[in-house]
Write a protein that holds these residues in place. Structure first.
Motif, PDB file in Angstrom:
ATOM      1  N   THR A  43       0.793  -1.187  -0.005  1.00 34.88           N
ATOM      2  CA  THR A  43       0.056  -0.052   0.183  1.00 34.88           C
ATOM      3  C   THR A  43       0.923   1.328   0.041  1.00 34.88           C
ATOM      4  O   THR A  43       1.713   1.439   0.703  1.00 34.88           O
ATOM      5  N   LEU A  44       0.659   2.121  -0.904  1.00 37.61           N
ATOM      6  CA  LEU A  44       1.417   3.324  -1.134  1.00 37.61           C
ATOM      7  C   LEU A  44       0.616   4.527  -0.754  1.00 37.61           C
ATOM      8  O   LEU A  44      -0.564   4.591  -0.948  1.00 37.61           O
ATOM      9  N   ASP A  45       1.132   5.701  -0.307  1.00 35.39           N
ATOM     10  CA  ASP A  45       0.530   6.810  -0.057  1.00 35.39           C
ATOM     11  C   ASP A  45       0.160   7.482  -1.323  1.00 35.39           C
ATOM     12  O   ASP A  45       0.576   7.028  -2.429  1.00 35.39           O
ATOM     13  N   GLY A  46      -0.860   8.237  -1.425  1.00 39.31           N
ATOM     14  CA  GLY A  46      -1.467   9.035  -2.411  1.00 39.31           C
ATOM     15  C   GLY A  46      -0.420   9.316  -3.680  1.00 39.31           C
ATOM     16  O   GLY A  46      -0.628   8.982  -4.790  1.00 39.31           O
ATOM     17  N   ASP A  47       0.614  10.118  -3.274  1.00 39.00           N
ATOM     18  CA  ASP A  47       1.511  10.368  -4.220  1.00 39.00           C
ATOM     19  C   ASP A  47       2.461   9.719  -4.783  1.00 39.00           C
ATOM     20  O   ASP A  47       2.745   9.624  -5.858  1.00 39.00           O
ATOM     21  N   ALA A  48       2.922   8.941  -4.005  1.00 42.10           N
ATOM     22  CA  ALA A  48       3.723   7.621  -4.469  1.00 42.10           C
ATOM     23  C   ALA A  48       2.760   6.738  -5.332  1.00 42.10           C
ATOM     24  O   ALA A  48       3.375   6.180  -6.476  1.00 42.10           O
ATOM     25  N   GLU A  49       1.579   6.221  -4.769  1.00 37.21           N
ATOM     26  CA  GLU A  49       0.569   5.738  -5.854  1.00 37.21           C
ATOM     27  C   GLU A  49       0.515   6.218  -7.165  1.00 37.21           C
ATOM     28  O   GLU A  49       0.645   5.510  -8.334  1.00 37.21           O
ATOM     29  N   ASP A  50       0.223   7.348  -7.408  1.00 37.78           N
ATOM     30  CA  ASP A  50       0.249   8.554  -8.417  1.00 37.78           C
ATOM     31  C   ASP A  50       1.232   8.090  -9.142  1.00 37.78           C
ATOM     32  O   ASP A  50       1.284   7.949 -10.548  1.00 37.78           O
ATOM     33  N   ALA A  51       2.661   8.240  -8.636  1.00 39.17           N
ATOM     34  CA  ALA A  51       3.729   8.385  -9.637  1.00 39.17           C
ATOM     35  C   ALA A  51       4.082   6.888  -9.986  1.00 39.17           C
ATOM     36  O   ALA A  51       4.201   6.697 -11.310  1.00 39.17           O
TER      37      ALA A  51
END
Length: 92
Positions: A43-51
């Motif tokens: 599970t990644l945070d929002g910014d990392a997931e988007d990247a």
């Protein structure tokens, strides 16, 4: 779109199943199937997931493949793993 958002959309659709159009239901189910297919225990945070999503789309890789690649590269760059040598034809 996050898993939480998608879960809320599915719950809303289930609560008003008689009112939702077939086309809208198909879209919701396809998006959910895609998210499930690409999901993993990471599970990644929002910014990392988007990247990660952006890079994986750009390179034509799955989310999981991209995460594995990033981790492999980080481990090699920080000397936790030996660096892979390129063969003559340019493949690893």
């Amino acid at each position: 779109m996050t898993t939480r958002n998608q879960a809320a959309i599915l719950e809303d659709a289930a609560n008003r199943i008689g009112d939702i159009s077939r086309a809208d239901l198909q879209i919701i189910l396809r998006r959910t199937a895609l998210m499930l297919r690409n999901s993993a225990s990471v599970t990644l945070d929002g910014d990392a997931e988007d990247a990660v999503a952006s890079i994986s789309d750009e390179l034509g890789r799955t989310r999981n493949d991209m995460i594995r690649y990033i981790i492999q590269e980080w481990l090699e760059m920080n000397a936790y793993l030996p660096v892979r040598l390129l063969e003559e034809d340019g493949t690893v």
